[in-house]
Design a protein around this motif. Sequence first.
Motif, mmCIF file in Angstrom:
data_model
loop_
_atom_site.group_PDB
_atom_site.id
_atom_site.type_symbol
_atom_site.label_atom_id
_atom_site.label_comp_id
_atom_site.label_asym_id
_atom_site.label_seq_id
_atom_site.Cartn_x
_atom_site.Cartn_y
_atom_site.Cartn_z
ATOM 1 N N ARG A 267 0.844 -1.207 0.000
ATOM 2 C CA ARG A 267 0.000 0.000 0.000
ATOM 3 C C ARG A 267 0.875 1.251 0.000
ATOM 4 O O ARG A 267 0.546 2.248 -0.633
ATOM 5 C CB ARG A 267 -0.940 0.004 1.219
ATOM 6 N N ILE A 268 1.975 1.178 0.743
ATOM 7 C CA ILE A 268 2.896 2.320 0.757
ATOM 8 C C ILE A 268 3.572 2.426 -0.610
ATOM 9 O O ILE A 268 3.731 3.521 -1.152
ATOM 10 C CB ILE A 268 3.936 2.155 1.884
ATOM 11 N N THR A 271 1.656 4.315 -3.210
ATOM 12 C CA THR A 271 1.829 5.768 -3.060
ATOM 13 C C THR A 271 3.167 6.199 -3.652
ATOM 14 O O THR A 271 3.251 7.220 -4.337
ATOM 15 C CB THR A 271 1.778 6.153 -1.556
ATOM 16 N N ILE A 343 7.705 1.074 10.284
ATOM 17 C CA ILE A 343 7.166 0.903 8.936
ATOM 18 C C ILE A 343 7.798 1.969 8.053
ATOM 19 O O ILE A 343 7.778 3.141 8.398
ATOM 20 C CB ILE A 343 5.634 1.038 8.960
ATOM 21 N N PRO A 344 8.405 1.579 6.941
ATOM 22 C CA PRO A 344 9.077 2.583 6.122
ATOM 23 C C PRO A 344 8.102 3.618 5.574
ATOM 24 O O PRO A 344 6.964 3.297 5.246
ATOM 25 C CB PRO A 344 9.712 1.772 4.991
ATOM 26 N N SER A 345 8.555 4.862 5.468
ATOM 27 C CA SER A 345 7.700 5.912 4.919
ATOM 28 C C SER A 345 7.898 5.971 3.405
ATOM 29 O O SER A 345 8.914 5.500 2.894
ATOM 30 C CB SER A 345 8.052 7.256 5.540
ATOM 31 N N ASP A 346 6.932 6.556 2.720
ATOM 32 C CA ASP A 346 7.072 6.709 1.268
ATOM 33 C C ASP A 346 8.291 7.567 0.942
ATOM 34 O O ASP A 346 8.966 7.363 -0.058
ATOM 35 C CB ASP A 346 5.795 7.280 0.644
#
Lengths: 360, 245
Positions: A267-268, A271, A343-346
């Motif tokens: 999902r990330i 984006t 959780i890694p960010s975009d």
Amino acid sequence: MAKVLMKGNEAIGEAAVLAGCRYYFGYPITPQSELPAYLSKRLPQVDGIFVQAESEVSAINMVYGAGSAGARVMTSSSSPGISLKQEGISYIAGAEVPCLIVNVVRGGPGLGNIAPAQSDYWQATRGGGHGDYRTIVLAPNSVQEMADMTIEGFELADKFRNPVLLLSDGVLGQMMEPVDLPEPKDYDVNSKKWALGYTGKDKAERNLCSSIFLDVDELEEHNWHLYQKYQVISDLFSKGEFKDFAVEEHLCDDAEIILVGYGIISRILKTVVEKCRKRGIKAGLVRPKVLWPFPTAVMQRLAEKTANFLVVEMSCGQMVEDVKLAVNGKKPVYFFGRTGGTIPSDFEILNEVDKIVRPD
Amino acid sequence: MKPQFFDSSAPVTFLIGGTGAGKTELSLNLSAWKSSRFDQVSLVDFDIVNPFFRVRKLKEQIEKLGVKIIFPDRRVANGDIPGLPAAAWGAVENPEVTVVCDIGGGEPGLRPLGRMKELADQRDANVFFVINPFRPDFSTLDKIEENFYHMSNLSAMKADYIVANPNLSGETSKELFLEGMQTVREFSKKSGVKIAFAVADSVLASELKNSQVQVPEFFRWQDDLIFAIKRYWDIPWQFGDLSTY
């Protein structure tokens, strides 16, 4: 049915009931406890059986028993608890008993923590127990898919007489999204001719579900029989009827870089793909929805034309090995991971894409 | 007859209800709203059950609004060990402090609340029962009735008001909101427990008000009082930040 707002864990519970599952055996552990909590209330309403076993080891052996008797049965846990179940899963795979096992993954190794992680990929896809066996591994990325794949998981388990593992994570288990639940399915507990409980008219001999083959020739024959079954499953997922179910491709046709991720990470990544495209980077996404059998054929096809692959996981790098096996050295396969519950960010992932596509 | 609204200056507020009713979002917004009106506002994170999506994850954001967050010792704050923050009693006891208590964790989370009852009565606490009729346990009048009384009994507190929070997260339309309000109103009528206000996120609230809302804010809409809120847990990966999960 009208849409309702549910947690991922609850959606699995309700979907199991709709799929005809009437037996749940488990033991609580964060972050999946809402699932047994839900079923402890729900199963008695449909004449089902909920047992909180004295341990995960007991629970998985109860699953073995109920599955052998022909029932639709499930268990669930989170990482350390799934480790405890591995012996039973090996027995179940050896005896070819269908069942659904849910892992709402948390951080490891050991007790780790209760935050979301994807570090059980190897355990799930290689089989954490002993012996030559495989489990079908499904990887949802939304609360809706938690429900849909639960139902599909029971179908696949019965179709192939094999345990199916639903590999989720703490975020998917805990987060809430609207869900459209399907109509309930009828399941006939007396429909499996191999099951101990089968009492059909054409029944002459007693059935036996066992993984013990003391004779060496018999065990070798059984091992090759299982192997051939796994080959059939692999083929059906790569080119057969489950092909579209197994993988999602998003904007891959003209991509210069393909991001690969499963579960919540996908999902990330979606984006990230959008943001890349806005910035003139042609990015695409491959999301394996089934982790075993891995969508090797899809990766092989894309490796012919795409320049780079970036695998993103909430682990130190596990699925990346399957991607590398599929790409087979044709193109570089990069990896980016975060662990411990982060959780890694975009933004972080965009930086990685930049480093690969625009190294200067 | 116009409905009677709650006393928004009540010094102590307890938010109870089923899991996923929207208590945490409401507690964040309500304490932010109160902090613009009162000197000392504390938000007590009483979620002893669910380790994800807890108020404490947003500590820095909330403290910038002038709200003090009270939660268990940091050594166990990320654990799944039930722990009640001792400082919560101090806050509820202190007449200088305006307190909002987020009672998370559904049924098991409600049980320890009984210990708070005497103190809550002394300070004339407002107890709000938050209802989202799109949650499976609250989707019909019968289910609401069963769970409302069951959960109120568990907490040993009597709900003074209902807070209506009809939503399907990001898929909440005006029609859906009105449909949900209807269910909650029916229960309110049957039970005699008044609806204090209804909750709407900034998008829906702006549509109802016909102008941009400044979250958090209360406004009157037809016969209802609407509390327009900011969604702190809004589909976080859309913004690429799930670090606060």
